[in-house]
Design a protein around this motif. Structure first.
Motif, PDB file in Angstrom:
ATOM      1  N   ALA A  42       0.860  -1.202   0.000  1.00 57.77           N
ATOM      2  CA  ALA A  42       0.000   0.000   0.000  1.00 57.77           C
ATOM      3  C   ALA A  42       0.890   1.243   0.000  1.00 57.77           C
ATOM      4  CB  ALA A  42      -0.932  -0.023   1.211  1.00 57.77           C
TER       5      ALA A  42
ATOM      6  N   TYR B 187       0.974   4.396  -2.534  1.00 58.19           N
ATOM      7  CA  TYR B 187       0.838   5.804  -2.119  1.00 58.19           C
ATOM      8  C   TYR B 187       1.966   6.640  -2.723  1.00 58.19           C
ATOM      9  CZ  TYR B 187      -2.237   4.174   1.760  1.00 58.19           C
ATOM     10  OH  TYR B 187      -3.221   3.615   2.518  1.00 58.19           O
TER      11      TYR B 187
ATOM     12  N   VAL C  13      -6.217   1.408  -0.643  1.00 56.84           N
ATOM     13  CA  VAL C  13      -5.415   2.589  -0.984  1.00 56.84           C
ATOM     14  C   VAL C  13      -6.327   3.737  -1.429  1.00 56.84           C
ATOM     15  CG1 VAL C  13      -3.771   3.505  -2.679  1.00 56.84           C
ATOM     16  CG2 VAL C  13      -3.300   1.327  -1.527  1.00 56.84           C
TER      17      VAL C  13
ATOM     18  N   TYR D 191      -5.971   7.197   0.513  1.00 60.10           N
ATOM     19  CA  TYR D 191      -5.116   8.214  -0.081  1.00 60.10           C
ATOM     20  C   TYR D 191      -5.891   9.538  -0.123  1.00 60.10           C
ATOM     21  CZ  TYR D 191      -2.020  10.649  -3.303  1.00 60.10           C
ATOM     22  OH  TYR D 191      -1.164  11.561  -3.860  1.00 60.10           O
TER      23      TYR D 191
END
Ligand SMILES: NC(=O)c1ccc[n+]([C@@H]2O[C@H](COP(=O)([O-])OP(=O)(O)OC[C@H]3O[C@@H](n4cnc5c(N)ncnc54)[C@H](O)[C@@H]3O)[C@@H](O)[C@H]2O)c1
Ligand SMILES: [Zn+2]
Length: 358
Positions: free
Chosen positions: A82, A86, A115, A119
């Motif tokens: 993950a 990012y 994600v 995010y």
């Protein structure tokens, strides 16, 4: 092509099921009002099959497209991966207007969904599931997660996509074990909610196993509708959604005891057989229905028995799974093919009997 509307208030979305939907991805995504940057996240295996094609289709619709590849396999469903995503999103100056597309099976869907949910507190997400399991199960309902330590799906949340595009043509390249494993979940759905659908599968085993488009569209659509209707009633998994776990208590124990050497679909197939047998023993289900289920799973090519196992080890794995997930020894049991109940306080002696005798 068939469409299913998932009614979840302002988190509602549409699931499209059909052949060659990848070709329509640009049009479909524009229709929901997205127009800026698109980032496709996938793995090398799926990228080599469908990544370039999807990228070109979207570019031809005027999107600015990047592709991020991560490793293939359950072990990549992690916080580390993950973080890598990012980082890539940040490098590509992704903003809250960015659309992230999860192109792949359930591993990609869960991880990329997680994600997208986190995010910048949430960016647009579209699922393009390419395994049968992902098309009938993991892309529907908004559960997104990564594994943590030895525990599956320990870090996660609920995050609904804006759209799901299930292109059944992509299932042509799926390895047989993955395809048949997904069919275990399809049969599970039919047992939970739709006796006529179960009969349809019984009558169309050959066309399904030959992956004929008409049969695939029919079963994926019907299985997806069943999951959607359950999720609509219990989006956050507070009770009713547990019916989707038919066969999964025994199945998870089989996965644990076999140290994950048995495929999830195969474990679920054995688990469904055991659950229907338990339903017979407890007086909920007729023996003939249990045998119908067992026969269909066998015809599909799925296992229905797990041999040479210590009853105590198996039983402890069940108790451990329950402790993590709910703390109660309850089981989803069919009352008929197409109807299930949640049975509480099943006598452990009966459960051990099922483990011993199958
Ligand atoms: N979120 C949910 O509600 C939910 C529900 C069920 C399962 N899951 C999760 O789903 C995951 C399992 O998903 P899965 O069974 O799809 O496995 P997967 O994502 O690992 O895919 C299986 C294999 O098939 C390959 N593949 C994918 N599409 C292909 C295609 N079209 N042709 C050829 N190969 C292809 C993949 O690269 C991979 O090697 C697990 O992590 C599980 O926890 C989530
Ligand atoms: Zn499952």
């Amino acid at each position: 092509m068939k469409s299913i509307k998932v009614a979840l208030g302002d988190r509602s979305y549409t699931i499209n099921v059909g052949a060659n939907l990848l070709a329509k991805a640009g049009v479909k995504i524009k229709q929901i009002g997205l127009k800026n940057q698109v980032i496709i996240v996938t793995n090398p295996n799926v990228a080599s099959l469908y990544g370039d094609y999807l990228k070109t289709v979207l570019e031809n619709s005027g999107f600015l497209v990047h592709v991020i590849e991560i490793g293939d396999g359950e072990k990549y469903k992690s916080l580390e991966t993950a973080s890598e995503i990012y980082e890539s999103l940040s490098n590509k100056h992704a903003t809250r207007d960015t659309l992230v597309i999860a192109l792949g099976g359930g591993v990609i869907g869960d991880l990329v969904g997680f994600v997208a949910a986190t995010y910048q507190r949430g960016v647009h997400l579209v699922h393009v599931p390419t395994t049968l399991l992902a098309q009938v199960d993991s892309s529907i309902g908004g559960k997104v997660a990564v594994n943590y330590g030895n525990l599956k799906n320990q870090i996660g949340t609920f995050y609904q996509p804006r759209l799901v595009l299930s292109d059944i043509l992509t299932l042509k390249s799926l390895p047989q074990e993955e395809f048949v494993g997904g069919l275990a979940e399809v049969i599970k759905s039919a047992i939970i909610a739709d006796g006529a659908f179960f009969e349809y599968i019984e009558n169309n085993v050959d066309s399904i196993l030959n992956r004929e488009m008409k049969a695939l569209e029919a079963i994926i659509y019907r299985a997806a509708v069943i999951k959607v209707r359950v999720v609509e009633k219990d989006e956050y998994d507070t009770g009713y959604r547990h019916v989707l776990n038919l066969g999964h208590t025994f199945g998870h124990a089989i996965e644990t005891v076999s140290k994950y050497k048995i495929h999830h679909g195969a474990a679920i197939s054995i688990g469904i057989t055991m659950a229907t047998k338990l339903a017979v023993t407890t007086g909920f289900l007729r023996e003939t229905d249990h045998l119908r289920v067992k026969n269909l799973l066998r015809k599909i090519g799925l296992p229905t028995q797990f041999n040479n196992i210590s009853v105590n080890r198996f039983f402890n794995a069940i108790k451990y799974d329950k402790k993590i997930h709910s703390g109660r020894l309850h089981f989803i049991l069919p009352r008929s093919i197409g109807d299930v109940i949640v049975a509480d306080n099943i006598d452990p002696v009966l459960i051990k009997g099922i483990i011993k005798n199958g």
